[in-house]
Scaffold this motif. Structure first.
Motif, mmCIF file in Angstrom:
data_model
loop_
_atom_site.group_PDB
_atom_site.id
_atom_site.type_symbol
_atom_site.label_atom_id
_atom_site.label_comp_id
_atom_site.label_asym_id
_atom_site.label_seq_id
_atom_site.Cartn_x
_atom_site.Cartn_y
_atom_site.Cartn_z
ATOM 1 N N SER A 160 51.785 9.608 23.392
ATOM 2 C CA SER A 160 52.324 8.243 23.341
ATOM 3 C C SER A 160 52.053 7.497 24.644
ATOM 4 O O SER A 160 51.695 6.312 24.628
ATOM 5 N N GLN A 161 52.216 8.185 25.772
ATOM 6 C CA GLN A 161 51.982 7.551 27.069
ATOM 7 C C GLN A 161 50.528 7.096 27.230
ATOM 8 O O GLN A 161 50.253 6.046 27.805
ATOM 9 N N LEU A 162 49.606 7.900 26.718
ATOM 10 C CA LEU A 162 48.179 7.607 26.892
ATOM 11 C C LEU A 162 47.672 6.557 25.914
ATOM 12 O O LEU A 162 46.595 5.966 26.133
ATOM 13 N N SER A 163 48.434 6.322 24.850
ATOM 14 C CA SER A 163 48.001 5.352 23.841
ATOM 15 C C SER A 163 47.872 3.963 24.456
ATOM 16 O O SER A 163 48.789 3.449 25.099
ATOM 17 N N GLY A 164 46.696 3.343 24.286
ATOM 18 C CA GLY A 164 46.472 1.998 24.799
ATOM 19 C C GLY A 164 46.073 1.939 26.255
ATOM 20 O O GLY A 164 45.897 0.850 26.809
ATOM 21 N N THR A 165 45.935 3.104 26.909
ATOM 22 C CA THR A 165 45.496 3.140 28.306
ATOM 23 C C THR A 165 44.007 3.502 28.358
ATOM 24 O O THR A 165 43.453 4.024 27.392
ATOM 25 N N PRO A 166 43.365 3.244 29.495
ATOM 26 C CA PRO A 166 41.948 3.621 29.616
ATOM 27 C C PRO A 166 41.740 5.093 29.922
ATOM 28 O O PRO A 166 40.605 5.541 30.082
ATOM 29 N N TYR A 167 42.820 5.874 30.011
ATOM 30 C CA TYR A 167 42.708 7.278 30.380
ATOM 31 C C TYR A 167 42.414 8.140 29.155
ATOM 32 O O TYR A 167 42.952 7.913 28.067
ATOM 33 N N SER A 168 41.574 9.142 29.339
ATOM 34 C CA SER A 168 41.280 10.104 28.277
ATOM 35 C C SER A 168 41.764 11.486 28.702
ATOM 36 O O SER A 168 41.875 11.781 29.906
ATOM 37 N N VAL A 169 42.046 12.334 27.715
ATOM 38 C CA VAL A 169 42.506 13.688 28.017
ATOM 39 C C VAL A 169 41.432 14.458 28.783
ATOM 40 O O VAL A 169 41.736 15.198 29.730
ATOM 41 N N SER A 170 40.180 14.269 28.420
ATOM 42 C CA SER A 170 39.107 15.000 29.103
ATOM 43 C C SER A 170 39.004 14.592 30.568
ATOM 44 O O SER A 170 38.820 15.444 31.444
#
Length: 254
Positions: A160-170
């Motif tokens: 949820s935190q990463l949704s809509g951000t430019p950050y990717s898990v990789s």
């Protein structure tokens, strides 16, 4: 070489190997003549500094060392070590210090030590932020086994935190891997605007506790040379604390 220096080198050899050592190890690793090595090890054993396992033929820290370390362990905690060390770093650099812990998927600020250089924004104790978005979070995530790290990034909160951000898990996983290999993490103008931070983490295997400590300073001061200087100071501090707590995850050379 004095007997005190020799004893210190023998104990350092045990710490580096994380196991008992034999007389041959002292001869080969410390360049000591066989007769001298045998005599010194016998003396250290007789005074209680070392104890020999007859079954294995190896020497380990003796009852005198273990008793002294037990006394220290009763008197000082991981937080005590980190707090005292960070105070010294803040006084030396003039920067603001933070001590934080990983609380589920978030970083929880435990302590703030104010420096002489004013920060645009100060994060207060009790504040929380996404662990993936801070240098303190990345050094604590770097201590996790790979399975736990994958579970962290797969958790509903982080998703949820990463949704809509430019950050990717990789990309974030790569940042954590970088923190693991270098022994520190840096963040410049990331979660806190116009601010730079450099962080290290250290733990206590006995209490299964780990904390991150960092120095934060205005972004304008964050030159490559300054970031490296602060990283070296923090890594030196983490190594010193790890020797006291027995944290084998802090193994990075300065």
């Amino acid at each position: 070489m004095s007997i005190l220096e020799t004893a210190a080198n023998i104990l350092k050899l045990m710490i580096a190997r994380q196991e008992g050592i034999r007389i041959n190890d002292v001869i080969t690793q410390l360049g000591m003549p066989k007769s001298t090595a045998s005599r010194v090890m016998s003396q250290l054993e007789s005074y209680g500094y070392l104890e020999k396992s007859e079954a294995q033929g190896t020497f380990l820290p003796g009852p005198l060392i273990l008793s002294a370390s037990h006394l220290v362990g009763r008197q000082a905690t991981l937080n005590d070590y980190v707090d005292a060390a960070l105070h010294a770093l803040c006084e030396r650099t003039g920067y603001t210090g933070y001590i934080s812990m990983l609380d589920h998927q978030e970083i929880l600020v435990l302590r703030v030590i104010h420096g002489r250089h004013a920060l645009p924004v100060v994060t207060w104790p009790g504040s929380r932020s996404p662990a993936w978005g801070t240098s303190t979070g990345r050094v604590l995530l770097a201590r996790l086994p790979e399975r736990q790290l994958k579970d962290f990034f797969a958790s509903p909160l982080v998703t949820s935190q990463l949704s809509g951000t430019p950050y990717s898990v990789s990309a974030l996983t790569a940042a954590v891997d970088n923190a693991r290999s270098q022994g520190f993490a840096a963040a410049v103008n990331e979660s806190v605007a116009d601010t730079a931070s450099v962080s290290c983490a250290v733990g206590d295997p006995a209490s299964h506790q780990a904390v991150a400590f960092c120095l934060s300073f205005p972004q304008a001061l964050a030159t490559p040379d300054e970031l490296q200087r602060i990283a070296s100071l923090l890594k030196q501090t983490a190594n010193a604390i790890a020797l006291k707590t027995g944290d084998t995850l802090v193994t990075h050379p300065l």
